[in-house]
Design a protein around this motif. Structure first.
Motif, PDB file in Angstrom:
ATOM      1  N   GLY A 104       0.802  -1.225   0.000  1.00  0.00           N
ATOM      2  CA  GLY A 104       0.000   0.000   0.000  1.00  0.00           C
ATOM      3  C   GLY A 104       0.831   1.271   0.000  1.00  0.00           C
ATOM      4  N   ALA A 105       2.168   1.134  -0.104  1.00  0.00           N
ATOM      5  CA  ALA A 105       3.058   2.313  -0.054  1.00  0.00           C
ATOM      6  C   ALA A 105       2.945   3.187  -1.296  1.00  0.00           C
ATOM      7  N   GLY A 106       2.456   2.599  -2.394  1.00  0.00           N
ATOM      8  CA  GLY A 106       2.350   3.356  -3.641  1.00  0.00           C
ATOM      9  C   GLY A 106       3.383   2.949  -4.679  1.00  0.00           C
ATOM     10  N   LYS A 107       4.012   1.792  -4.502  1.00  0.00           N
ATOM     11  CA  LYS A 107       5.060   1.354  -5.444  1.00  0.00           C
ATOM     12  C   LYS A 107       4.480   1.119  -6.838  1.00  0.00           C
ATOM     13  N   SER A 108       3.402   0.327  -6.900  1.00  0.00           N
ATOM     14  CA  SER A 108       2.799   0.044  -8.212  1.00  0.00           C
ATOM     15  C   SER A 108       2.248   1.324  -8.835  1.00  0.00           C
ATOM     16  N   THR A 109       1.691   2.182  -7.989  1.00  0.00           N
ATOM     17  CA  THR A 109       1.153   3.450  -8.492  1.00  0.00           C
ATOM     18  C   THR A 109       2.270   4.285  -9.110  1.00  0.00           C
ATOM     19  N   PHE A 110       3.427   4.294  -8.449  1.00  0.00           N
ATOM     20  CA  PHE A 110       4.573   5.036  -8.981  1.00  0.00           C
ATOM     21  C   PHE A 110       4.935   4.499 -10.374  1.00  0.00           C
ATOM     22  N   LEU A 111       5.038   3.165 -10.475  1.00  0.00           N
ATOM     23  CA  LEU A 111       5.413   2.575 -11.776  1.00  0.00           C
ATOM     24  C   LEU A 111       4.367   2.923 -12.837  1.00  0.00           C
ATOM     25  N   LYS A 112       3.093   2.894 -12.458  1.00  0.00           N
ATOM     26  CA  LYS A 112       2.031   3.204 -13.435  1.00  0.00           C
ATOM     27  C   LYS A 112       2.128   4.657 -13.893  1.00  0.00           C
ATOM     28  N   ALA A 113       2.486   5.565 -12.979  1.00  0.00           N
ATOM     29  CA  ALA A 113       2.665   6.968 -13.382  1.00  0.00           C
ATOM     30  C   ALA A 113       3.813   7.062 -14.391  1.00  0.00           C
ATOM     31  N   VAL A 114       4.903   6.367 -14.118  1.00  0.00           N
ATOM     32  CA  VAL A 114       6.057   6.396 -15.036  1.00  0.00           C
ATOM     33  C   VAL A 114       5.670   5.810 -16.402  1.00  0.00           C
ATOM     34  N   LEU A 115       4.808   4.793 -16.357  1.00  0.00           N
ATOM     35  CA  LEU A 115       4.371   4.152 -17.612  1.00  0.00           C
ATOM     36  C   LEU A 115       3.313   4.983 -18.353  1.00  0.00           C
ATOM     37  N   GLY A 116       2.843   6.051 -17.708  1.00  0.00           N
ATOM     38  CA  GLY A 116       1.814   6.885 -18.347  1.00  0.00           C
ATOM     39  C   GLY A 116       0.420   6.313 -18.179  1.00  0.00           C
ATOM     40  N   GLN A 117       0.271   5.384 -17.222  1.00  0.00           N
ATOM     41  CA  GLN A 117      -1.048   4.767 -17.007  1.00  0.00           C
ATOM     42  C   GLN A 117      -1.806   5.406 -15.856  1.00  0.00           C
ATOM     43  N   ARG A 118      -1.200   6.386 -15.230  1.00  0.00           N
ATOM     44  CA  ARG A 118      -1.826   7.020 -14.072  1.00  0.00           C
ATOM     45  C   ARG A 118      -1.546   8.518 -14.128  1.00  0.00           C
ATOM     46  N   GLU A 119      -2.573   9.334 -13.909  1.00  0.00           N
ATOM     47  CA  GLU A 119      -2.395  10.797 -13.869  1.00  0.00           C
ATOM     48  C   GLU A 119      -1.483  11.175 -12.706  1.00  0.00           C
ATOM     49  N   TYR A 120      -0.659  12.188 -12.908  1.00  0.00           N
ATOM     50  CA  TYR A 120       0.235  12.619 -11.825  1.00  0.00           C
ATOM     51  C   TYR A 120       0.524  14.100 -11.943  1.00  0.00           C
ATOM     52  N   GLU A 121       1.071  14.646 -10.853  1.00  0.00           N
ATOM     53  CA  GLU A 121       1.640  15.991 -10.901  1.00  0.00           C
ATOM     54  C   GLU A 121       3.135  15.822 -10.711  1.00  0.00           C
ATOM     55  N   GLY A 122       3.909  16.702 -11.342  1.00  0.00           N
ATOM     56  CA  GLY A 122       5.359  16.607 -11.231  1.00  0.00           C
ATOM     57  C   GLY A 122       5.978  16.411 -12.598  1.00  0.00           C
ATOM     58  N   ILE A 123       7.234  16.003 -12.584  1.00  0.00           N
ATOM     59  CA  ILE A 123       7.961  15.904 -13.852  1.00  0.00           C
ATOM     60  C   ILE A 123       8.569  14.510 -13.994  1.00  0.00           C
ATOM     61  N   ILE A 124       8.374  13.915 -15.166  1.00  0.00           N
ATOM     62  CA  ILE A 124       9.026  12.641 -15.488  1.00  0.00           C
ATOM     63  C   ILE A 124       9.809  12.870 -16.770  1.00  0.00           C
ATOM     64  N   VAL A 125      11.114  12.693 -16.694  1.00  0.00           N
ATOM     65  CA  VAL A 125      11.960  12.931 -17.872  1.00  0.00           C
ATOM     66  C   VAL A 125      12.704  11.649 -18.222  1.00  0.00           C
ATOM     67  N   PHE A 126      12.549  11.198 -19.451  1.00  0.00           N
ATOM     68  CA  PHE A 126      13.353  10.091 -19.969  1.00  0.00           C
ATOM     69  C   PHE A 126      14.483  10.707 -20.788  1.00  0.00           C
ATOM     70  N   SER A 127      15.704  10.281 -20.540  1.00  0.00           N
ATOM     71  CA  SER A 127      16.820  10.752 -21.358  1.00  0.00           C
ATOM     72  C   SER A 127      17.274   9.572 -22.194  1.00  0.00           C
ATOM     73  N   ALA A 128      16.787   9.518 -23.417  1.00  0.00           N
ATOM     74  CA  ALA A 128      17.043   8.349 -24.260  1.00  0.00           C
ATOM     75  C   ALA A 128      17.924   8.729 -25.435  1.00  0.00           C
ATOM     76  N   PRO A 129      19.201   8.385 -25.389  1.00  0.00           N
ATOM     77  CA  PRO A 129      20.097   8.743 -26.470  1.00  0.00           C
ATOM     78  C   PRO A 129      19.681   8.064 -27.764  1.00  0.00           C
ATOM     79  N   GLY A 130      19.827   8.765 -28.859  1.00  0.00           N
ATOM     80  CA  GLY A 130      19.531   8.160 -30.162  1.00  0.00           C
ATOM     81  C   GLY A 130      18.051   8.115 -30.453  1.00  0.00           C
ATOM     82  N   GLN A 131      17.206   8.512 -29.506  1.00  0.00           N
ATOM     83  CA  GLN A 131      15.761   8.422 -29.749  1.00  0.00           C
ATOM     84  C   GLN A 131      15.247   9.641 -30.507  1.00  0.00           C
ATOM     85  N   ARG A 132      15.978  10.729 -30.422  1.00  0.00           N
ATOM     86  CA  ARG A 132      15.672  11.944 -31.189  1.00  0.00           C
ATOM     87  C   ARG A 132      14.187  12.282 -31.209  1.00  0.00           C
TER      88      ARG A 132
END
Ligand code: ADP
Ligand code: MG
Length: 251
Positions: free
Chosen positions: A51-79
């Protein structure tokens, strides 16, 4: 919410920076101001009580859950393209009597062909290649419901690795796997990370694995309580308080 990406010089892996992430579900604040930076090629473990929110955190990162804040992927070569994310969800269950085979599961997930039409020779070869990445080609004709916890995780991992992602996200991959299987699975994740130059973010309750395999551990209970190396977090007061342990002993 804001999700963005930009290039860096870190091989094919992908860095993930999460800043001040908060999630509400209805009036319930599930996560507050969580910060996490998974560096390129790193294995980061997210731990915390149920119940700590671990799965919820992963879902936010996956774009499956609304969130406030900033998520930045730094993906080289993805342009400007989104990084490829491989995801193994938490404990999917399959009916032991279900006739669906591992090959059927791949056909459902990876082709438009209905599984009842069977699998073409080319598709079967492709599935065998995918299973070979996790040393599990012998499972191709097994029923999914008959697999052991460790075998099922390998199959799900093989699915998440096609196509090879930049970052792999796993929600409690060690649950339901016996102790021997757990180190086998962690060795495999380590091998995959090195072979394919991936970053890995996973949740787990199996703390004994952390000192050997995790580059970074973050303890959350709706907010970050401790972060650092496995040794630091397992010895922290917060860890002992949350898990009622003495002397920071790992599970
Ligand atoms: P963990 O993975 O750490 O066990 P979760 O992220 O699954 O925790 O859940 C965190 C909290 O959010 C729990 O209190 C859970 O009941 C609540 N929660 C999760 N998903 C939902 C949802 N879809 N609707 C309402 N509450 C939810
Ligand atoms: Mg969970």
């Amino acid at each position: 919410m804001k999700t963005s990406l930009h290039g860096t010089g870190c091989g094919d892996s992908c860095c993930l920076r999460v800043q001040n992430l908060s999630v509400h579900i209805g009036s319930d604040q599930i996560l507050s101001d969580v910060n996490l930076h998974v560096h390129c090629g790193e294995l980061a473990a997210l731990i915390g009580p149920n119940g700590a929110g671990k799965s919820t955190f992963l879902k936010a990162v996956l774009g499956q859950r609304e969130y406030e804040g900033i998520i930045v992927f730094s993906a080289p070569g993805q342009r400007g393209r989104k990084p490829k994310i491989g995801y193994v969800p938490q404990s999917p269950t399959f009916d032991p009597g279900d006739p669906v085979s591992v090959a059927d599961l791949f056909v459902c997930c990876q082709s438009r062909r209905p599984a009842f039409l069977g699998c073409s020779k080319a598709m079967r070869e492709k599935i065998l290649d995918c299973l070979d990445r996790v040393h599990a080609t012998e499972l191709i004709d097994k029923r999914v419901g008959s697999l052991s916890g460790g075998e099922l995780q390998r199959v799900l991992l093989a699915l998440a690795l096609e196509p090879i992602p930049n970052i792999l996200i796993l929600d409690e991959p060690l649950s339901g796997v016996d102790v021997e299987g757990q180190s086998g699975l962690m060795d495999m994740l380590d091998e995959i990370r090195n072979t394919y130059d991936l970053s890995i973010l996973m949740t787990t309750h199996d703390f004994s694995m952390l000192p050997r395999y995790a580059d970074q551990v973050v303890l959350i209970d709706r907010k970050v309580l401790a972060a650092g190396s496995a040794e630091e977090v397992l010895a922290s007061e917060a860890f002992q308080t949350v898990f009622h342990r003495q002397g920071g002993a790992a599970k």
